[in-house]
Structures are given as structure tokens and as C-alpha cells.
Motif scaffolding. Structure first.
Motif, mmCIF file in Angstrom:
data_model
loop_
_atom_site.group_PDB
_atom_site.id
_atom_site.type_symbol
_atom_site.label_atom_id
_atom_site.label_comp_id
_atom_site.label_asym_id
_atom_site.label_seq_id
_atom_site.Cartn_x
_atom_site.Cartn_y
_atom_site.Cartn_z
ATOM 1 N N ASP A 22 0.841 -1.212 0.000
ATOM 2 C CA ASP A 22 0.000 0.000 0.000
ATOM 3 C C ASP A 22 0.870 1.253 0.000
ATOM 4 O O ASP A 22 0.608 2.230 0.704
ATOM 5 N N TRP A 23 1.928 1.205 -0.785
ATOM 6 C CA TRP A 23 2.888 2.301 -0.830
ATOM 7 C C TRP A 23 2.650 3.279 -1.985
ATOM 8 O O TRP A 23 3.356 4.296 -2.072
ATOM 9 N N GLN A 49 0.473 5.350 -2.315
ATOM 10 C CA GLN A 49 0.103 6.657 -1.752
ATOM 11 C C GLN A 49 1.307 7.572 -1.515
ATOM 12 O O GLN A 49 1.163 8.791 -1.463
ATOM 13 N N PHE A 50 2.507 6.984 -1.343
ATOM 14 C CA PHE A 50 3.711 7.806 -1.141
ATOM 15 C C PHE A 50 4.445 8.082 -2.451
ATOM 16 O O PHE A 50 5.397 8.837 -2.485
ATOM 17 N N HIS A 51 4.006 7.399 -3.533
ATOM 18 C CA HIS A 51 4.779 7.419 -4.772
ATOM 19 C C HIS A 51 4.338 8.509 -5.746
ATOM 20 O O HIS A 51 4.044 8.232 -6.910
ATOM 21 N N SER A 52 4.307 9.745 -5.270
ATOM 22 C CA SER A 52 4.160 10.857 -6.210
ATOM 23 C C SER A 52 5.462 10.960 -7.010
ATOM 24 O O SER A 52 6.531 10.584 -6.512
ATOM 25 N N GLN A 83 0.965 17.039 -5.414
ATOM 26 C CA GLN A 83 -0.235 16.951 -6.248
ATOM 27 C C GLN A 83 0.051 17.400 -7.685
ATOM 28 O O GLN A 83 -0.328 16.731 -8.649
ATOM 29 N N CYS A 101 1.795 14.944 -9.769
ATOM 30 C CA CYS A 101 0.942 13.825 -10.206
ATOM 31 C C CYS A 101 0.086 14.197 -11.417
ATOM 32 O O CYS A 101 -0.602 13.341 -11.980
ATOM 33 N N GLY A 153 1.191 0.235 4.357
ATOM 34 C CA GLY A 153 0.622 1.566 4.532
ATOM 35 C C GLY A 153 1.498 2.529 5.307
ATOM 36 O O GLY A 153 1.118 3.657 5.574
ATOM 37 N N ASN A 193 5.234 4.627 5.822
ATOM 38 C CA ASN A 193 6.424 5.095 5.104
ATOM 39 C C ASN A 193 7.662 5.128 6.006
ATOM 40 O O ASN A 193 8.669 5.706 5.655
ATOM 41 N N TRP A 214 10.052 10.874 1.957
ATOM 42 C CA TRP A 214 8.679 10.387 2.155
ATOM 43 C C TRP A 214 7.851 11.309 3.030
ATOM 44 O O TRP A 214 6.720 11.008 3.377
ATOM 45 N N THR A 236 5.682 14.758 3.765
ATOM 46 C CA THR A 236 5.014 15.840 3.055
ATOM 47 C C THR A 236 5.828 17.117 3.283
ATOM 48 O O THR A 236 6.670 17.175 4.192
#
Lengths: 117, 117, 117, 117
Positions: A20-21, A23-26, B51, B54, B108, B110, D47, D49
Motif C-alpha cells: 500500500d505504498w 500513496q507515497f509514490h508521487s 499533487q 501527479c 501503509g 512510510n 517520504w 510531506t
């Protein structure tokens, strides 16, 4: 064991999904991760002479292979999340580079292409 | 146009040979060239939010594709001159990473793997 | 012209404030910008021999000085926004490094410190 | 403890001399070492934000301070071995940047300077 680039890409994506990584992979984060790994490749060579870097022992070669692999995996992920076909993009870039660095002008020279323009 | 990793590697090697550039391609120099290109990938994203990274427009995607391709080409050259089978090395490294980051512990999250050990 | 590190830091902060750029200067973004500039330093040396890098002509020295300056400015900004006193931090780190690399064990050797532990 | 940039530079040079490491400190090698350390700075933030990177806890701040210090020490060494006065070079570069990015055109914008030319 996967034996092609497509198989490897599929495996990498599954690895990420299982954890579920994604989400960090921008692309921004992945570009950071890729250059961190590229730095670990560089670290292997920083105090070597060029000659030494051409004659790695088994341990150093293994180490370089591991860091290069980590760099490669993040590179594949950037292509993936940006929707870039890496083989196609690389071939197009080589077409561009072939024009920037015509054989008859750059053969045997390490000067930057700007010096030829 | 080559359509596989092997074809691409062959093309890159021929590009280098035609320009007599192998003399400059020590692993040490190639590692430097690779991280310089990785830096040009990072440059595309440095002032973007995650964002924004992406949602690249066509021009930014083209630019990222080109810098990623240059990084990839040097990565292929390092593997080549060090005698590393990149697909095999990457698969072995993913095996290692799969043990370092077991799904049930990292899903999930990081956090760095060291925190799980 | 400012002649000390404090004066330089003050000047850099004023430069950023005048352009309302502090909003983009998260540590994450600044770390990216710093490594991009470090890559431009590396670019100057990637195809040089070590010997050549020790004997830069005036143009190359000017170029290196400019890229090194850009790297330095972002480094100062990271310290600023993270609230790190750079001179104090560097001295503390040298204390640590002095213990990691005792003179009697590492003199004249480029081996990594881990090999001494 | 040294309290100025000149004192720090003197201390770094003495550290290197005591270990007989100047022989490894070509600008080429030092540029590699600097970007490796810059990569370790980036690693701290990859990782996170942006918001998280602006609110480091004490441990993360300590870690960033250490990696930033290592980057800084190599940056000082490059200036030293290239005969570059870092404060002077940085001030000259800021003069250049001030012209490239005029306040009235770039205020509040993160667009690259090329877009203003």
C-alpha cells in the motif's frame, strides 16, 4: 524469476501495491528516492581512481549492482506513475542525442555538445 | 525502433562505440553522469507540490521523459561496463527488499525499514 | 558587499523575502534544489580526469564557483528554515567524525570508516 | 570551538591534513562526496510531506543537521582546493541571480527564470 523489463515492472508494481505504498509514490517523492539511490551508487566510486572503478572485486560489484538496482526500480516507478513508456522515451532521446552529437564532429572528444553548436 | 531492453542496450553501446566514447566511460565517470541526469529529473519537480507532480501537462511529461531517459541510458552503461545483468540484479534486490520490508509490518507505512528491525 | 557568513545569510534571506519565495522554501523543496545544484557542480567534473579537475582554467573555475555558490545558498536556506546553526552543527559533526576516523588508524587510507570498527 | 567560517575552514583543513587525506581530495572526488552527502539530506525528506518537513522533531532535526554539515564540509573543501573564495563567489552569484529574477517580475511565482526572458 521475471526475465524481461515488462515482467520486472509488473513485479515492482505488485511489490508496491502489496505494501500500500502507492500513496507515497508521487513523482516528486520518487524523484527524490531515485537520486538518493543514485548517490549510493556514486558513494561506491568516490574515492576510487577511474582505473580502480574499472576493476571492481566481487564484493564491490555486488554492492554496485544492489544500489544500481534500487535506482532502477525507482526509475521504473517514475515512468509508471507518469505514464511514460521508458523504452520508447529512451529511443526518442537517443534520436535527439544522435543529432546533438554528430559522429563526425564529436568522435573521440569529451567536449560538451554546446561547443559544437 | 528497438522494442526491448536488450535492443536498447545494444543501440546505446553502438552509439557510444561510433563516437569512440568508451574511453570516457569508466564506472566512476558514468556514476557522475547518471546522478547529474537524475538531478535534472529532480529539477522538474523541485517547486511543484506533490499533487502538481501527479498531474503533469504534456510539456512537463515530455521533459521528464527526456531526463529520465538520459538517466536510464547512463544506468544501462554502468551495468554494461561493470558486467552486471540489470534484470537479474534488480530481481535479486527485490528479493532482499521483500525480506527487509515484510508486508504485514510495513503495509501503509512510510517508516524506514530500520524501524522494523 | 557582505564579508561574513552572517551577512551572507542575511542577504539571502532578504533576497527570498523580496520575491515572496519563502512559501516555496519547505525543507523538502530546498533539499531538492540543493541537490540539483550539487549535480551542476558534478557536471563540471564528470568527464575530466582527477588531474584535470585539479588544474581548472579560469572559465571552468568561474563556472564551478557559480554552481558551488548556488549549492551553498540552498544549504544556508535549509539551515535557516530548520533552525540549524550551521557553524555549530558543522563543528559538532567534525567532533563525531574525528572519533569515527582516528588519525592513527586512517592516516593515508581512503577505506571507509566501517572497516575500522 | 571555532565560531566563524574562517575558523571552520581552518579546522576542516587541519582535519584533512592530520589524516593525510588531501591526496584523495581532487575536485572531482570532492564533488562526488558532496553530492553523496546531499543525497543523505534528501533521504530525510523523501517520504515526508512538505508540511512534515517544516515541523521536524528533535531527532530528525539533529539528523538533518549532521547530513547538512557533511555536505557543507565537502563544499568548503571544493572551494579550498579550487582556490575559490566562497563568500565572494556567493555574493557575485546573488548579484547575477538578482538580475535574472527581477523582483517585479517574479514576486510570488515559482516559475523558472527562463519563462521571464
Amino acid at each position: 524469476m521475471p526475465d524481461s523489463l515488462d515482467d520486472l515492472r509488473t513485479r515492482v508494481n505488485a511489490f508496491v501495491a502489496a505494501r500500500d505504498w502507492a500513496q507515497f509514490h508521487s513523482p516528486k517523492n520518487l524523484a527524490m528516492a531515485m537520486i538518493v539511490e543514485a548517490g549510493e551508487v556514486v558513494e561506491n566510486f568516490q574515492w576510487m581512481t577511474e582505473q580502480e572503478s574499472c576493476n571492481l572485486d566481487a564484493e564491490a560489484k555486488e554492492q554496485v549492482g544492489q544500489e544500481l538496482s534500487d535506482t532502477f526500480v525507482y526509475l521504473l516507478r517514475i515512468a509508471e506513475v507518469c505514464g511514460i513508456d521508458l523504452i520508447e522515451a529512451a529511443n526518442k532521446k537517443i534520436d535527439i542525442n544522435a543529432k546533438k552529437y554528430p559522429v563526425d564532429k564529436v568522435k573521440g572528444s569529451n567536449a560538451k555538445y554546446t561547443e559544437y553548436q
